[in-house]
Enzyme design. Structure first.
Site, PDB file in Angstrom:
ATOM      1  N   SER A 199       7.988  -4.889  15.200  1.00  0.00           N
ATOM      2  CA  SER A 199       7.831  -4.796  13.746  1.00  0.00           C
ATOM      3  C   SER A 199       8.599  -3.600  13.221  1.00  0.00           C
ATOM      4  CB  SER A 199       6.357  -4.621  13.378  1.00  0.00           C
ATOM      5  OG  SER A 199       5.707  -5.857  13.462  1.00  0.00           O
ATOM      6  N   SER A 248      31.801  47.455  -3.801  1.00  0.00           N
ATOM      7  CA  SER A 248      30.774  46.638  -4.450  1.00  0.00           C
ATOM      8  C   SER A 248      31.286  46.039  -5.739  1.00  0.00           C
ATOM      9  CB  SER A 248      29.554  47.507  -4.767  1.00  0.00           C
ATOM     10  OG  SER A 248      28.979  47.925  -3.552  1.00  0.00           O
ATOM     11  N   GLY A 291      -5.874  -8.352  15.333  1.00  0.00           N
ATOM     12  CA  GLY A 291      -6.095  -9.559  16.121  1.00  0.00           C
ATOM     13  C   GLY A 291      -6.765  -9.177  17.433  1.00  0.00           C
ATOM     14  N   ARG A 325       0.804  -1.232   0.000  1.00  0.00           N
ATOM     15  CA  ARG A 325       0.000   0.000   0.000  1.00  0.00           C
ATOM     16  C   ARG A 325       0.835   1.280   0.000  1.00  0.00           C
ATOM     17  NH1 ARG A 325      -4.042   0.056   4.615  1.00  0.00           N
ATOM     18  NH2 ARG A 325      -3.047  -1.800   5.469  1.00  0.00           N
ATOM     19  N   ASN A 347      34.642  44.614   5.792  1.00  0.00           N
ATOM     20  CA  ASN A 347      33.351  44.872   5.165  1.00  0.00           C
ATOM     21  C   ASN A 347      33.435  44.416   3.714  1.00  0.00           C
ATOM     22  OD1 ASN A 347      31.033  46.087   3.952  1.00  0.00           O
ATOM     23  ND2 ASN A 347      30.878  47.355   5.790  1.00  0.00           N
ATOM     24  N   GLN A 356      13.640 -14.315   5.087  1.00  0.00           N
ATOM     25  CA  GLN A 356      12.385 -15.065   5.028  1.00  0.00           C
ATOM     26  C   GLN A 356      11.864 -15.023   3.596  1.00  0.00           C
ATOM     27  OE1 GLN A 356       8.879 -13.284   6.555  1.00  0.00           O
ATOM     28  NE2 GLN A 356       7.836 -15.220   6.965  1.00  0.00           N
TER      29      GLN A 356
HETATM   30  C1  UD1 Z   1      -0.442  -8.738  12.979  1.00  0.00           C
HETATM   31  C2  UD1 Z   1      -1.027  -9.681  14.045  1.00  0.00           C
HETATM   32  C3  UD1 Z   1      -2.328  -9.071  14.586  1.00  0.00           C
HETATM   33  C4  UD1 Z   1      -2.054  -7.687  15.146  1.00  0.00           C
HETATM   34  C5  UD1 Z   1      -1.403  -6.812  14.095  1.00  0.00           C
HETATM   35  C6  UD1 Z   1      -0.962  -5.533  14.713  1.00  0.00           C
HETATM   36  C7  UD1 Z   1      -0.387 -11.904  13.298  1.00  0.00           C
HETATM   37  C8  UD1 Z   1      -0.845 -13.164  12.653  1.00  0.00           C
HETATM   38  N1  UD1 Z   1      -1.299 -10.942  13.445  1.00  0.00           N
HETATM   39  O1  UD1 Z   1      -1.376  -8.729  11.932  1.00  0.00           O
HETATM   40  O2  UD1 Z   1      -2.853  -9.906  15.605  1.00  0.00           O
HETATM   41  O3  UD1 Z   1      -3.273  -7.102  15.600  1.00  0.00           O
HETATM   42  O4  UD1 Z   1      -0.227  -7.456  13.542  1.00  0.00           O
HETATM   43  O5  UD1 Z   1      -0.497  -4.655  13.744  1.00  0.00           O
HETATM   44  O6  UD1 Z   1       0.750 -11.801  13.695  1.00  0.00           O
HETATM   45  N2  UD1 Z   1       5.876  -9.896   8.277  1.00  0.00           N
HETATM   46  C9  UD1 Z   1       6.978 -10.604   7.890  1.00  0.00           C
HETATM   47  N3  UD1 Z   1       6.806 -11.789   7.267  1.00  0.00           N
HETATM   48  C10 UD1 Z   1       5.580 -12.313   7.009  1.00  0.00           C
HETATM   49  C11 UD1 Z   1       4.450 -11.574   7.404  1.00  0.00           C
HETATM   50  C12 UD1 Z   1       4.629 -10.374   8.041  1.00  0.00           C
HETATM   51  O7  UD1 Z   1       8.108 -10.180   8.115  1.00  0.00           O
HETATM   52  O8  UD1 Z   1       5.522 -13.397   6.442  1.00  0.00           O
HETATM   53  C13 UD1 Z   1       6.064  -8.617   8.961  1.00  0.00           C
HETATM   54  C14 UD1 Z   1       5.449  -7.454   8.225  1.00  0.00           C
HETATM   55  O9  UD1 Z   1       6.395  -6.871   7.335  1.00  0.00           O
HETATM   56  C15 UD1 Z   1       5.085  -6.523   9.351  1.00  0.00           C
HETATM   57  C16 UD1 Z   1       4.777  -7.468  10.525  1.00  0.00           C
HETATM   58  O10 UD1 Z   1       5.387  -8.690  10.195  1.00  0.00           O
HETATM   59  O11 UD1 Z   1       6.192  -5.725   9.736  1.00  0.00           O
HETATM   60  C17 UD1 Z   1       3.285  -7.672  10.758  1.00  0.00           C
HETATM   61  O12 UD1 Z   1       2.728  -8.241   9.606  1.00  0.00           O
HETATM   62  P1  UD1 Z   1       1.307  -7.853   9.053  1.00  0.00           P
HETATM   63  O13 UD1 Z   1       1.041  -8.559   7.813  1.00  0.00           O
HETATM   64  O14 UD1 Z   1       1.155  -6.372   9.076  1.00  0.00           O
HETATM   65  O15 UD1 Z   1       0.384  -8.498  10.203  1.00  0.00           O
HETATM   66  P2  UD1 Z   1      -1.114  -8.144  10.452  1.00  0.00           P
HETATM   67  O16 UD1 Z   1      -1.951  -8.917   9.533  1.00  0.00           O
HETATM   68  O17 UD1 Z   1      -1.285  -6.685  10.483  1.00  0.00           O
END
Ligand code: UD1
Ligand code: MG
Length: 489
Positions: free
Chosen positions: A121, A433, A158, A29, A405, A94
């Site tokens: 995060s 000047s 969550g 996004r 100056n 990852q």
């Molecule tokens: C996650 C939580 C949710 C919480 C929310 C808060 C889980 C399953 N859910 O959801 O309960 O309310 O954060 O913001 O954890 N990322 C990786 N690898 C992946 C997936 C994600 O590195 O495979 C990283 C993303 O870049 C991000 C963070 O993990 O920095 C969170 O991932 P995101 O997809 O935003 O999780 P949410 O669905 O928002």
């Protein structure tokens, strides 16, 4: 702090703290080629803010999970070591990204069993260290501690599922249910999981081994470990805060801008608490470290970058951009001035007057009571006490003595097309000047340079030097007349 006082905000550091920062996600996004965690807030990548926080926790090890843009993200972490000082920094790739549980799994080989793991995060930049200390204390080295928040509009997050509350106590945490997996009843829950937890490493390893991806998104959810903790009889505790900014993530340019303003407002309030007078706390941007002595005042729309020190009583006019500079006591920077010291720095001496519309570049070191006026550029030059260049001038690679100056429209010609050379203007010189001082050249002390001169040879102290075409005046000069138009054929 009084040295006898115990710092209540820091937990017992007997148990080492290891931090995992999830930063593998794509950030679709943001609609940008730049990996999301490298977009900047207050002039620094989001991930650097999180690394700073980890440093404040005195973390033993920090493992950053990378995936999208991994090479760029890893390079950004290792450059500019300020944030990474003091801990062992590791990366875990990852690929592909199969969910937050899968992300944390990648870090496990790098983690010892004896620590508390704090999961953060890379796109949640404004969590405060004392919040995390509370969370770590709640973990007590053996429990699963979740950072939670009450949210009026919890859609997408969550949800914290609890047992029925008693009169005295909230019910024990049973599970986190992701929004997409939640029942209608669960979606009514307003307590959400922030994405941040503290958990004993040895427990985390066991629980992660049991994850599956049987859910609405087909992902390995880190949040499923709550179920396992409950099943294993390990207490799950929630540390609930009400400051949403601390757990707000950046998913879009709008959210990035909102957090930027929240951060800047926080900075503005800190400065005002120290006594700085801000014309409008909503119109200030600090992208670095701004140190202010007593009685500093800052007008609207100023931007400070890098390390900027403002001495006692300094006044900054509206619309100034100031980077890597030391402004000494009582100096006044008038509106629309641009100061950028970059690596060499800029110093503005006590009581100096700068601007409006002045430009001070790297290596401009101005003594006390120097005046630099409108449309004057100074680069890699020292100006001694009381020197003045008030209008439309350029001083580059110059050493300027006391009380000199330097006239309107005059410049030092410091560059011969290949090399830079120095101009020395000794004390009490008056440069008229529109002069060009062709470097290398020295104007002797107390000398005068006549307006419009191009000076290529050094001058003696006290001399008047004039180097321009002699004036010619022809009496009763008749200007040419327009020829009459030839009649058309
Ligand atoms: C996650 C939580 C949710 C919480 C929310 C808060 C889980 C399953 N859910 O959801 O309960 O309310 O954060 O913001 O954890 N990322 C990786 N690898 C992946 C997936 C994600 O590195 O495979 C990283 C993303 O870049 C991000 C963070 O993990 O920095 C969170 O991932 P995101 O997809 O935003 O999780 P949410 O669905 O928002
Ligand atoms: Mg998210």
């Amino acid at each position: 702090m009084d040295s006898n006082q115990v710092d209540q905000s820091k937990p017992d550091m007997g148990t080492p703290i290891d931090v995992i920062i999830m930063a593998a996600g794509k950030g679709t996004r943001m609609k940008s080629k730049t990996p999301k965690v490298l977009h900047t807030l207050a002039g620094r990548p989001l991930l650097k803010h999180v690394l700073d926080t980890a440093a404040q926790l005195s973390a033993r090890k920090v493992v950053v999970i990378t995936g999208h843009g991994a090479i760029e993200v890893e390079a950004a972490c290792t450059s500019n070591t300020r944030a990474t000082a003091g801990f062992d920094l590791k990366f875990a790739r990852q690929e592909p990204q199969l969910g937050t549980g899968h992300a944390v799994q990648q870090a496990l080989p790098a983690l010892a069993d004896d620590g508390i793991v704090v999961v953060l995060s890379g796109d949640v930049p404004l969590t405060q260290a004392d919040t995390l200390f509370h969370l770590i204390r709640a973990c007590q080295g053996s429990r699963l501690a979740l950072l939670t928040l009450e949210m009026a509009n919890p859609a997408g997050y969550g949800r914290i599922v609890r047992q029925a509350a008693t009169l005295n106590e909230a019910g024990a945490v049973q599970a986190i249910v992701e929004h997409k997996d939640a029942s209608d009843a669960q979606r009514q829950i307003t307590e959400i999981y922030s994405g941040i937890m503290a958990v004993p490493a040895v427990r985390l390893k066991g629980w992660l081994a049991r994850l599956d991806n049987q859910n609405a998104q087909g992902e390995y959810y880190l949040t499923d470990i709550v179920k396992f903790a409950v099943a294993d009889g390990v207490a799950v505790v929630a540390h609930t805060i009400d400051d949403a900014v601390q757990v707000a993530g950046v998913n879009s340019p709008v959210q990035l801008a909102e957090l930027e303003r929240a951060f800047q407002l926080r900075m503005a309030h800190q400065l005002m608490e120290q006594g700085v007078r801000l014309a409008d706390p909503a119109r200030l941007d600090v992208r670095g470290d701004l140190l202010c002595d007593h009685d500093v005042s800052i007008d609207v729309n100023c931007v400070f970058e890098g390390q900027v020190n403002l001495g006692e009583g300094v006044r900054i006019g509206a619309n100034c951009v100031i980077a890597n500079a030391v402004i000494e006591a009582g100096a006044v920077i008038h509106p629309f001035t641009h100061i950028d010291g970059e690596k060499l720095g800029v110093t503005v001496g006590a009581g100096a007057l700068i601007g409006p519309f002045a430009r001070l570049r790297p290596g401009a070191h101005l003594g006390a009571d120097v005046h630099i006026g409108n449309f004057v550029e100074v680069k890699n030059s020292t100006l001694a006490q009381g020197a003045k260049a008030n209008h439309l001038a350029y001083l580059g690679d110059a050493t300027v003595g006391e009380r000199v100056n330097f006239g309107a429209g005059s410049i030092t010609a410091n560059y011969d097309g290949a090399n830079k050379h120095r101009t020395v203007i000794e004390a009490d010189v008056h440069v008229g000047s529109n002069c060009v001082l062709v470097a290398p050249v020295t104007i002797g002390a107390g000398g005068t340079v006549g307006g419009g001169s191009t000076i290529t040879k050094s001058t003696e102290p006290g001399a008047l030097s004039v180097a321009r075409g002699k004036q010619v005046s022809i009496a009763n000069w008749q200007r040419p007349q327009k020829s009459p138009k030839a009649p058309s054929a």
